[in-house]
Design a protein around this motif. Structure first.
Motif, PDB file in Angstrom:
ATOM      1  N   PRO A  69     108.444 -40.684  61.678  1.00 21.40           N
ATOM      2  CA  PRO A  69     108.136 -40.628  63.110  1.00 21.40           C
ATOM      3  C   PRO A  69     106.682 -40.996  63.382  1.00 21.40           C
ATOM      4  O   PRO A  69     106.372 -41.623  64.379  1.00 21.40           O
ATOM      5  N   SER A  70     105.809 -40.608  62.474  1.00 21.08           N
ATOM      6  CA  SER A  70     104.397 -40.929  62.644  1.00 21.08           C
ATOM      7  C   SER A  70     103.828 -41.244  61.269  1.00 21.08           C
ATOM      8  O   SER A  70     103.986 -40.464  60.334  1.00 21.08           O
ATOM      9  N   ARG A 256      97.758 -45.553  63.404  1.00 23.06           N
ATOM     10  CA  ARG A 256      99.067 -44.989  63.118  1.00 23.06           C
ATOM     11  C   ARG A 256     100.135 -45.850  63.776  1.00 23.06           C
ATOM     12  O   ARG A 256      99.887 -46.467  64.803  1.00 23.06           O
ATOM     13  N   VAL A 258     103.877 -45.031  65.358  1.00 25.70           N
ATOM     14  CA  VAL A 258     104.780 -43.922  65.668  1.00 25.70           C
ATOM     15  C   VAL A 258     106.048 -44.494  66.282  1.00 25.70           C
ATOM     16  O   VAL A 258     106.028 -45.545  66.928  1.00 25.70           O
TER      17      VAL A 258
ATOM     18  N   PRO B 169     102.456 -32.128  63.243  1.00 31.00           N
ATOM     19  CA  PRO B 169     101.933 -33.410  63.733  1.00 31.00           C
ATOM     20  C   PRO B 169     102.690 -34.609  63.172  1.00 31.00           C
ATOM     21  O   PRO B 169     102.763 -35.655  63.815  1.00 31.00           O
ATOM     22  N   ASN B 170     103.272 -34.440  61.982  1.00 35.74           N
ATOM     23  CA  ASN B 170     103.966 -35.575  61.361  1.00 35.74           C
ATOM     24  C   ASN B 170     105.231 -35.982  62.110  1.00 35.74           C
ATOM     25  O   ASN B 170     105.759 -37.052  61.891  1.00 35.74           O
ATOM     26  N   ARG B 171     105.724 -35.098  62.965  1.00 35.77           N
ATOM     27  CA  ARG B 171     106.938 -35.440  63.705  1.00 35.77           C
ATOM     28  C   ARG B 171     106.640 -35.893  65.132  1.00 35.77           C
ATOM     29  O   ARG B 171     107.543 -36.280  65.869  1.00 35.77           O
ATOM     30  N   CYS B 172     105.374 -35.802  65.527  1.00 33.79           N
ATOM     31  CA  CYS B 172     105.042 -36.122  66.926  1.00 33.79           C
ATOM     32  C   CYS B 172     105.079 -37.625  67.155  1.00 33.79           C
ATOM     33  O   CYS B 172     104.489 -38.393  66.395  1.00 33.79           O
ATOM     34  N   ARG B 196      98.053 -36.859  70.650  1.00 30.95           N
ATOM     35  CA  ARG B 196      98.884 -35.713  70.292  1.00 30.95           C
ATOM     36  C   ARG B 196      98.520 -34.503  71.151  1.00 30.95           C
ATOM     37  O   ARG B 196      97.374 -34.376  71.586  1.00 30.95           O
TER      38      ARG B 196
END
Lengths: 339, 322
Positions: A69-70, A256, A258, B169-172, B196
């Motif tokens: 996702p990110s 990044r 996303v 945060p890794n899923r945002c 974020r």
């Protein structure tokens, strides 16, 4: 080569695999659901086969292991960039047949063209697949109609059988490991479903004139454009880029990428403030037709694999399969108008 | 006709406007029960009452039109409800003792409602076990979230469910749904910083709107359930007022302890001439001052580290005499 193996044997085998790789599978996150006291089944590293959830569909797909996702692509300072250390271990992914067919879609999108996706490739090249046999379809599944109910391109298949496990191994390196764990050879064909409660039929005469149908208007109001359908979809690959500058030192930062959703605000915004698909119905049309119409024109097969997750997760109870089944009437409606 | 009305009232009946007729009052702790009890209530109403049932404000049933002479038969019918709902009882088949402490209310909560942060009925029933039966006039209510559908701020003790949002945060995916929801439906505790959400803990009321809004499970509920405890709201003919914030991010054990402690405080300081032996706690606190109340209420209470206790405490409200 087919094997019968005890739970202890499977776990010992998984420990062998974990020496050089990470094993990821759908597991239960207790209390991980959005509502109080509800769980969420999604992907995480596992060590024990008992923790792999076979009797429920995962809320999110394996896709997040190949396209997170990110994901930070690189870090930058004033005069240098550094890439994060890539995962070099094998990633062994447990997934169902529909999802294994989704890998073909992801490969087509991310590896198929003249410029393969470097970051996808980094992860994809070390992946091995363990097929989770499906004895029975879940309510929203429509894999049979999408032709994704059977898979044979796996390294290993696995399914519970009584107290033990049935496995079919196609990976020559893994066969001795299975034998070493006391696996007894026996012919195994992975279970697959042959019928589903949810059926879909995509009209043969479907073409882009269906965009003019009134069908889509309904979703202007019903759809809240949250993007849950996209984020749970095993074949959605769209992403956005973010360059961000650290607050305590704005001369450094990271880039990044996303996941992006064609249902969420901002996706079709253009420079100058133009928004191509402002109405949610238009976004629905774009998504549905991409999944069951225009992607196929380019690649020869449908993007949608019929996993039904988008139906499961929609908070507004909008059913993708229902929309697909309305396309026939919508085609009639627009062809009558055209005459 | 001779009838000891004090005994009748203590037996959970009401003396009604119609001479010789009572109303049977059946309280439902936590407001949730098996549907089978409805059939018994129907039977009582049709056999001994006037065929109607009133659904009370405190989540009970009141069956009017019961002849005084039928009250023992009604009590016999009530027995399975009393047992099923675990209502305190002194003698089998004789109804149950009404209590100064009112039925403990609960909104439908997390058993059904997507917003509910905990099982309100279950907590209400645990609280009931800790405080019932009791003659002192206490009103306690439980609500699943800060929407406060149970109107707990009109109670002496209001318990509002909270969750402490956990961010991965890794899923945002920076969709902004949480920030928008918090802004439009809640307190605006979230802002986007570097794509974020950043949570302002001081502002956050733990409503869980961010968790509900997140399409990718980047926000999750905390393992622990937290509560806001509100204090000394009341209605009535003197000075109705809303309960004020007392403790934010409180835990279940502390809440039960505080309520039990307050019973001791009230026993010590209640106006001995209070009509019917009942006085809203708030008027007692007005008399003793808040510090004395707090001394009693917080005795031997160990709050979780995260808890925030409001100070000073001020109530407002309406004064009819002015």
């Amino acid at each position: 080569m087919g094997f019968e193996l005890s739970t202890g044997g499977v776990n010992a085998f998984l420990r062998e695999l974990a020496r050089t790789g990470r094993v990821v599978a759908p597991v239960r996150f207790e209390g991980g659901g959005a509502f109080t006291g509800t769980d969420c089944v999604r992907y995480a590293e596992v060590t024990d086969i008992e923790n792999v959830v076979f009797d429920e569909k995962s809320r999110f797909s394996f896709r997040e292991l190949l396209l997170p996702p990110s994901q930070t692509l690189f870090y930058f300072t004033e005069d240098s960039i550094t890439e994060p250390t890539p995962e070099t271990r094998d990633t062994i992914i447990f997934l169902r047949s529909c999802d294994l067919h989704a890998v073909k879609r992801l490969d087509e999108i991310c590896r198929g063209g003249a410029n393969p996706d470097y970051y996808y490739e980094q992860r994809r090249k070390n992946v091995k697949f363990v097929l989770m046999g499906c004895k029975k379809a879940f309510d929203s599944c429509f894999c049979v109609d999408m032709g994704t109910n059977i898979s044979d391109n796996y390294d290993l298949s696995i399914e519970p059988d009584g107290d033990g496990w049935h496995l079919d191994c196609k990976n020559a390196e893994w066969e001795p490991l299975l034998r070493a764990q006391g696996g007894t050879e026996t012919p195994v064909t992975p279970a697959h479903v042959t019928e589903t409660k949810t059926r879909v039929s995509i009209p043969d005469d479907l073409d882009f004139s269906v965009a003019k149908s009134k069908l889509w208007d309904e979703y202007d109001k019903r759809c809240i454009a949250c993007g849950r359908c996209n984020f749970s979809c095993p074949t959605c690959t769209c992403f956005s880029m973010q360059d961000l500058f650290y607050q305590d030192n704005p001369k450094t930062g990271e880039r990044r990428r996303v996941l992006a959703s064609c249902m969420v605000d901002g996706f079709s915004d253009m420079a100058g403030g133009v928004v191509y698909r402002k109405n949610h119905g238009a976004r629905m049309r774009y998504k549905v037709l991409h999944k069951v119409y225009d992607f196929k024109k380019r690649s020869g097969f449908h993007m949608c694999v019929g996993c039904g997750r988008c139906d499961d997760v929609c908070p507004e109870y909008i059913s993708f399969s229902h929309i697909v089944n309305r396309l026939g009437d919508a085609m009639k409606e627009v062809s009558e108008h055209a005459e | 006709m001779d009838m000891n009305t004090a005994k009748l009232k203590k037996n959970a009946f009401r003396v009604t406007k119609e001479r010789g007729l009572a109303a049977s009052r059946i309280r439902v702790p936590g407001g949730h029960m098996d549907a089978r009890f409805l059939a018994i209530i129907q039977e009582i109403a049709e056999k001994y009452g006037n065929g109607t049932v009133h659904i009370t404000n405190r989540q009970g049933f009141e069956v009017p039109g019961i002849d005084f002479t039928d009250m023992p038969k009604v009590n016999e019918l009530l027995q399975s409800i009393i047992e099923g709902l675990e209502i305190n009882q002194e003698e089998m088949n004789c109804g149950y003792p009404a209590s100064g402490t009112r039925n403990i209310n609960a909104c439908i909560g997390a058993r059904v409602c997507p917003y509910g942060c905990y099982d309100t009925s279950a907590f209400a029933q645990r609280m009931e076990k800790a405080v019932f039966p009791n003659d002192l006039h206490f009103k306690i209510a439980f609500t699943g979230c800060h929407n406060d559908c149970a109107k707990v701020r009109m109670h002496d003790f209001g318990i509002i469910g909270m969750t402490l949002p956990q961010f991965d945060p890794n899923r945002c995916v920076s969709c902004g749904a949480c920030v928008k929801k918090c802004q439009t439906k809640s307190v605006g505790a979230l802002t986007l910083v570097n794509f974020r959400p950043e949570r302002n803990h001081k502002k956050c009321i733990g409503c869980g709107e961010c968790v509900l809004a997140c399409p990718d499970a980047a926000w999750m509920r905390s393992k622990e359930t937290y509560y806001r405890l509100t204090l000394l709201g009341r209605s009535g003919k003197k000075n109705p007022r809303m309960g004020v914030n007392f403790i934010k991010w409180c835990d279940e054990e502390s809440i039960i302890k505080i309520v039990c402690n307050t019973y001791e405080y009230v026993k010590e300081y209640i106006d001995p001439n209070a009509p019917g032996g009942k006085e809203h706690i708030g008027y007692i606190v007005d008399r003793t001052g808040v510090p004395e109340f707090l001394k009693w209420a917080l005795r031997d209470v160990t709050l979780p580290e995260i808890a925030e206790v409001s100070s000073p405490l001020y109530w407002n409200g309406i004064r009819y005499s002015e």
